[in-house]
Design a protein around this motif. Sequence first.
Motif, PDB file in Angstrom:
ATOM      1  N   VAL A 152      -9.652  -9.724  25.985  1.00  0.00           N
ATOM      2  CA  VAL A 152      -9.496  -8.482  25.219  1.00  0.00           C
ATOM      3  C   VAL A 152      -9.348  -8.816  23.742  1.00  0.00           C
ATOM      4  O   VAL A 152      -9.036  -9.948  23.382  1.00  0.00           O
ATOM      5  N   ARG A 153      -9.600  -7.802  22.906  1.00  0.00           N
ATOM      6  CA  ARG A 153      -9.372  -7.954  21.468  1.00  0.00           C
ATOM      7  C   ARG A 153      -8.172  -7.093  21.091  1.00  0.00           C
ATOM      8  O   ARG A 153      -8.100  -5.933  21.487  1.00  0.00           O
ATOM      9  N   THR A 154      -7.279  -7.659  20.315  1.00  0.00           N
ATOM     10  CA  THR A 154      -6.135  -6.871  19.861  1.00  0.00           C
ATOM     11  C   THR A 154      -6.446  -6.185  18.531  1.00  0.00           C
ATOM     12  O   THR A 154      -5.720  -5.282  18.126  1.00  0.00           O
ATOM     13  N   VAL A 155      -7.519  -6.594  17.872  1.00  0.00           N
ATOM     14  CA  VAL A 155      -7.974  -5.954  16.634  1.00  0.00           C
ATOM     15  C   VAL A 155      -9.432  -5.568  16.848  1.00  0.00           C
ATOM     16  O   VAL A 155     -10.307  -6.435  16.930  1.00  0.00           O
ATOM     17  N   ALA A 156      -9.697  -4.276  16.956  1.00  0.00           N
ATOM     18  CA  ALA A 156     -11.040  -3.793  17.293  1.00  0.00           C
ATOM     19  C   ALA A 156     -12.094  -4.217  16.278  1.00  0.00           C
ATOM     20  O   ALA A 156     -13.255  -4.406  16.630  1.00  0.00           O
ATOM     21  N   ALA A 157     -11.723  -4.404  15.030  1.00  0.00           N
ATOM     22  CA  ALA A 157     -12.691  -4.762  13.991  1.00  0.00           C
ATOM     23  C   ALA A 157     -13.132  -6.224  14.066  1.00  0.00           C
ATOM     24  O   ALA A 157     -14.113  -6.607  13.434  1.00  0.00           O
ATOM     25  N   THR A 158     -12.446  -7.020  14.853  1.00  0.00           N
ATOM     26  CA  THR A 158     -12.802  -8.430  14.993  1.00  0.00           C
ATOM     27  C   THR A 158     -14.087  -8.561  15.806  1.00  0.00           C
ATOM     28  O   THR A 158     -14.200  -7.975  16.882  1.00  0.00           O
ATOM     29  N   ALA A 159     -15.047  -9.318  15.286  1.00  0.00           N
ATOM     30  CA  ALA A 159     -16.316  -9.520  16.006  1.00  0.00           C
ATOM     31  C   ALA A 159     -16.093 -10.470  17.181  1.00  0.00           C
ATOM     32  O   ALA A 159     -15.266 -11.381  17.115  1.00  0.00           O
ATOM     33  N   TRP A 160     -16.872 -10.234  18.249  1.00  0.00           N
ATOM     34  CA  TRP A 160     -16.811 -11.145  19.387  1.00  0.00           C
ATOM     35  C   TRP A 160     -17.469 -12.462  18.989  1.00  0.00           C
ATOM     36  O   TRP A 160     -18.535 -12.467  18.380  1.00  0.00           O
ATOM     37  N   PRO A 161     -16.888 -13.606  19.341  1.00  0.00           N
ATOM     38  CA  PRO A 161     -17.537 -14.881  19.046  1.00  0.00           C
ATOM     39  C   PRO A 161     -18.817 -15.031  19.878  1.00  0.00           C
ATOM     40  O   PRO A 161     -19.020 -14.320  20.867  1.00  0.00           O
ATOM     41  N   GLU A 162     -19.669 -15.941  19.486  1.00  0.00           N
ATOM     42  CA  GLU A 162     -20.960 -16.136  20.145  1.00  0.00           C
ATOM     43  C   GLU A 162     -20.821 -16.338  21.653  1.00  0.00           C
ATOM     44  O   GLU A 162     -21.587 -15.772  22.433  1.00  0.00           O
TER      45      GLU A 162
END
Length: 133
Positions: A116-126
């Motif tokens: 999961v991401r705790t910060v929605a603006a963070t891009a998913w890594p490759e």
Amino acid sequence: MQYQLARNGEVVGAGGKVLTILDLQDVYMTIFLPAATAGRLEVGGEARIILDPVPQYVIPASVSFVAADAQFTPKTVETQEEREKLMFRVKLQLDAEVLKDYSRRVKTGIRGLGVVRTVAATAWPEDLQVKLP
């Protein structure tokens, strides 16, 4: 249908089960996160699932539930350090569009990794970009 427990003509006791059914519209993975992480999640936020038998695929999912109460609680919770040990149940729901295309491949009980991401603006890594068969 997942299992047929009784066949035509067999006698089943009152309240006995004859079959189990899977709802392929409600496929999810349950994960457990510490309070500090669970508290920052957004219901509907993006998630990823990687299944142990097919680690080359990254399946899109979303956070559909965060428990209101801790699932693992020490006997007494008195200090900040003890409160940090609390773990909350989180459901990662598989994407409905993906389920339409891959429903015949769905298996229950398969283990894997939920991310999961705790910060929605963070891009998913490759390595966590969606990759389907």
